[in-house]
Design an enzyme around this catalytic site. Structure first.
Site, PDB file in Angstrom:
ATOM      1  N   TYR A 146       0.866  -1.181   0.000  1.00 61.14           N
ATOM      2  CA  TYR A 146       0.000   0.000   0.000  1.00 61.14           C
ATOM      3  C   TYR A 146       0.896   1.221   0.000  1.00 61.14           C
ATOM      4  O   TYR A 146       1.859   1.312   0.775  1.00 61.14           O
ATOM      5  CB  TYR A 146      -0.921   0.017   1.224  1.00 61.14           C
ATOM      6  CG  TYR A 146      -1.777   1.273   1.313  1.00 61.14           C
ATOM      7  CD1 TYR A 146      -1.523   2.244   2.297  1.00 61.14           C
ATOM      8  CD2 TYR A 146      -2.806   1.517   0.414  1.00 61.14           C
ATOM      9  CE1 TYR A 146      -2.289   3.401   2.373  1.00 61.14           C
ATOM     10  CE2 TYR A 146      -3.583   2.678   0.494  1.00 61.14           C
ATOM     11  CZ  TYR A 146      -3.321   3.616   1.471  1.00 61.14           C
ATOM     12  OH  TYR A 146      -4.069   4.768   1.534  1.00 61.14           O
ATOM     13  N   ASP A 241       9.475   2.763  -0.896  1.00 54.92           N
ATOM     14  CA  ASP A 241       8.477   3.516  -0.144  1.00 54.92           C
ATOM     15  C   ASP A 241       8.774   3.293   1.347  1.00 54.92           C
ATOM     16  O   ASP A 241       8.405   2.270   1.914  1.00 54.92           O
ATOM     17  CB  ASP A 241       7.065   3.042  -0.507  1.00 54.92           C
ATOM     18  CG  ASP A 241       6.018   3.803   0.283  1.00 54.92           C
ATOM     19  OD1 ASP A 241       4.816   3.633   0.006  1.00 54.92           O
ATOM     20  OD2 ASP A 241       6.393   4.570   1.200  1.00 54.92           O
ATOM     21  N   LYS A 269       5.161  10.037   8.010  1.00 58.81           N
ATOM     22  CA  LYS A 269       5.004   9.570   9.396  1.00 58.81           C
ATOM     23  C   LYS A 269       6.054  10.144  10.361  1.00 58.81           C
ATOM     24  O   LYS A 269       5.970  11.303  10.750  1.00 58.81           O
ATOM     25  CB  LYS A 269       4.971   8.031   9.413  1.00 58.81           C
ATOM     26  CG  LYS A 269       3.743   7.461   8.635  1.00 58.81           C
ATOM     27  CD  LYS A 269       3.647   5.974   8.727  1.00 58.81           C
ATOM     28  CE  LYS A 269       2.669   5.415   7.721  1.00 58.81           C
ATOM     29  NZ  LYS A 269       1.269   5.377   8.184  1.00 58.81           N
TER      30      LYS A 269
HETATM   31  P1  KE4 Z   1      -0.498   8.799   4.076  1.00 57.86           P
HETATM   32  O1  KE4 Z   1      -1.044   9.460   2.843  1.00 57.86           O
HETATM   33  O2  KE4 Z   1      -1.548   8.013   4.826  1.00 57.86           O
HETATM   34  O3  KE4 Z   1       0.299   9.760   4.971  1.00 57.86           O
HETATM   35  O4  KE4 Z   1       0.624   7.729   3.626  1.00 57.86           O
HETATM   36  C1  KE4 Z   1       0.265   6.746   2.685  1.00 57.86           C
HETATM   37  C2  KE4 Z   1       1.223   5.570   2.834  1.00 57.86           C
HETATM   38  C3  KE4 Z   1       2.253   5.438   1.920  1.00 57.86           C
HETATM   39  N1  KE4 Z   1       3.134   4.413   2.008  1.00 57.86           N
HETATM   40  C4  KE4 Z   1       3.053   3.506   3.013  1.00 57.86           C
HETATM   41  C5  KE4 Z   1       4.058   2.392   3.083  1.00 57.86           C
HETATM   42  C6  KE4 Z   1       2.016   3.610   3.988  1.00 57.86           C
HETATM   43  O5  KE4 Z   1       1.942   2.683   4.984  1.00 57.86           O
HETATM   44  C7  KE4 Z   1       1.094   4.661   3.906  1.00 57.86           C
HETATM   45  C8  KE4 Z   1      -0.049   4.819   4.897  1.00 57.86           C
HETATM   46  N2  KE4 Z   1      -0.157   3.816   5.904  1.00 57.86           N
HETATM   47  C9  KE4 Z   1      -1.496   3.561   6.414  1.00 57.86           C
HETATM   48  C10 KE4 Z   1      -1.502   2.358   7.369  1.00 57.86           C
HETATM   49  N3  KE4 Z   1      -0.546   1.384   7.130  1.00 57.86           N
HETATM   50  C11 KE4 Z   1      -2.018   4.778   7.093  1.00 57.86           C
HETATM   51  C12 KE4 Z   1      -3.259   4.547   7.929  1.00 57.86           C
HETATM   52  C13 KE4 Z   1      -4.488   5.042   7.240  1.00 57.86           C
HETATM   53  O6  KE4 Z   1      -4.622   4.859   6.013  1.00 57.86           O
HETATM   54  O7  KE4 Z   1      -5.335   5.598   7.979  1.00 57.86           O
END
Ligand code: KE4
Length: 432
Positions: A146, A241, A269
């Site tokens: 993801y 990523d 993060k």
């Molecule tokens: P954000 O747009 O949520 O800041 O980041 C997207 C993203 C990109 N790459 C990786 C490896 C990620 O894990 C994420 C977002 N992670 C999720 C949970 N694993 C965020 C939680 C959510 O979607 O509420």
């Protein structure tokens, strides 16, 4: 053991009339584990407190950012002093240069970096940059990976490893995923096959160097090295990523821990210290393609926001202090090994994958090395574990396919109490 969730429930009822699904991000709705989400009122260190006054040791840590726990006084102070000087200027500030330099010095493959406001924005921009730099359109991602919700990446595998992607969400036109090839994680031969078929039209390969979004799945020996070799041979941009793994599994991220350098890295993060922040960076010759120095456009009103940058700078300063990663490694192992041992001694079918302070307890007997093996997990058992632990005051991810994180503020007492509760839950699981 029944906690009172009354105020959470009434807030959730109201929220559902105002916000889709009652949440501002789907995973928060507890759909994967059933039941209703708790609404949080505050956090302090390793603990969160919900609106009904229930207290939890928190292993979600806001999905990764809170490596120093909730409301760390040094980070709160950094944000407060920045806020007193103004929230945002829409102009450059010295602090952005300081944070950029810290990231460049920390992350081995990054010569230049652009700050944005989320991981999605970082990944979306890195994909566009790879396509602009190579003048190629196809991308390779991995099943169970993801990378945020940009259209090209909301794609699922076609039937064969080299067939082209289909949308994995409503509202994504097929022409936006037709160039996305999805391959099983840890399968380097499948990557070779796809590249042989499409080689000169592949712009990039993007992956989580340690997967966190299918649950924690480490790279098999040789997988990252194989991707590096294939990308170098075929002039394909290798994108790590590291939105989760960046500054989590080592100060220099997974690329430092595993010794394999990508061409671009996406981050988020932890580098925002809990405030909205993303970044993408990499080799100078590629990054100079980004506007205004190059033809690849990307922009953002709050990119490099002074409050998020202040929180990020203080967080990275604290991460550079001696012993932090040893402590995280030790606490990560104590939790993951303890949970696996609790399951084993109760005869439950569960085992863990861990890298540093991120881990997942999979409710399956199978080795979990990609998404299809992760999906052999018994999600009903995970849901049972999740709710019984929640009732006992321990907040794990409301999905089997996520990571548990520990912070420096998780004490040995927190972890021992968690393992004691888990032993109890595994006993009740046996009887249920
Ligand atoms: P954000 O747009 O949520 O800041 O980041 C997207 C993203 C990109 N790459 C990786 C490896 C990620 O894990 C994420 C977002 N992670 C999720 C949970 N694993 C965020 C939680 C959510 O979607 O509420």
């Amino acid at each position: 053991m029944q906690l009172d969730f009354e105020r959470s429930q009434s807030l959730f009822n109201k929220a559902q009339t105002l916000i889709p699904g009652g949440v501002n991000s789907p995973v928060r709705a507890f759909k994967s584990v059933g039941g209703q989400p708790v609404f949080i009122n505050s956090g302090q260190g390793s603990r969160m407190f919900d609106v009904d006054g229930n207290s939890y040791v928190d292993y979600v840590c806001s999905w990764g950012p809170l490596i120093f726990g909730h409301a760390h006084p040094r980070i709160v102070a950094a944000i407060t002093s920045a806020a007193e000087k103004g929230m945002t200027f829409g102009a450059s500030t010295e602090a952005e240069v300081v944070l950029a330099e810290m990231i460049v010095q920390a992350v081995p493959s990054v010569d230049m970096v652009r700050l944005v406001s989320s991981g999605t924005e970082a990944v979306m921009s890195a994909i566009r940059l790879a396509r602009g730099y190579t003048r190629r359109d196809k991308i390779i991602k991995f099943e169970g990976g993801y990378h945020g919700h940009s259209d090209s990446l909301l794609s699922k595998a076609g039937s064969g490893v080299a067939t082209l992607g289909m949308p994995d969400s409503a509202g994504v036109p097929p022409n936006l995923t037709v160039d996305t090839i999805t391959i099983p994680y840890n399968n380097i031969e499948a990557v070779r096959a796809a590249v042989a078929l499409h080689s000169k039209s592949i712009a990039c390969i993007i992956l989580e160097p340690v997967a966190g979004n299918m649950g924690v799945v480490p790279p098999k020996a040789g997988f990252l090295e194989g991707l590096r070799e294939i990308c170098s041979e075929n002039e394909i941009v290798l994108i790590f990523d590291e939105v989760i793994t960046g500054f989590r599994v080592a100060y220099g991220g997974a690329q430092e821990r595993f010794g394999v350098l990508p061409d671009l890295t996406t981050m988020g993060k932890i580098i925002g210290g809990g405030l909205p922040m993303g970044a993408y960076g990499g080799r100078r010759e590629i990054m100079e393609f980004v506007a205004p120095s190059g033809p690849v456009y990307q922009a953002g009103t709050l990119s490099g926001n002074p409050l998020a940058v202040a929180a990020g700078i203080e967080t990275l300063r604290m991460l550079k202090e001696p012993g932090v990663y040893d402590e995280l490694e030790e606490k990560g192992a104590a939790l993951a090994d303890g949970l696996a041992e609790a399951a084993r001694s109760a005869g439950a079918t569960a085992h863990g994958n861990r890298v540093s302070s991120m881990s997942t307890l999979f409710f399956t007997a199978e080795e979990v090395f990609n998404y299809s093996s992760a999906k052999t997990s018994d999600t009903a058992q995970y849901a049972y574990f999740f709710h019984r632990m929640l009732e006992r005051g321990f907040y794990f991810a409301p999905s089997q396919f996520e990571a548990a994180f520990v912070s420096t503020t998780h004490s040995a007492a927190d972890i021992e109490a968690t393992l004691s509760a888990a032993r109890d839950v595994f006993e009740t699981m046996k009887k249920s």
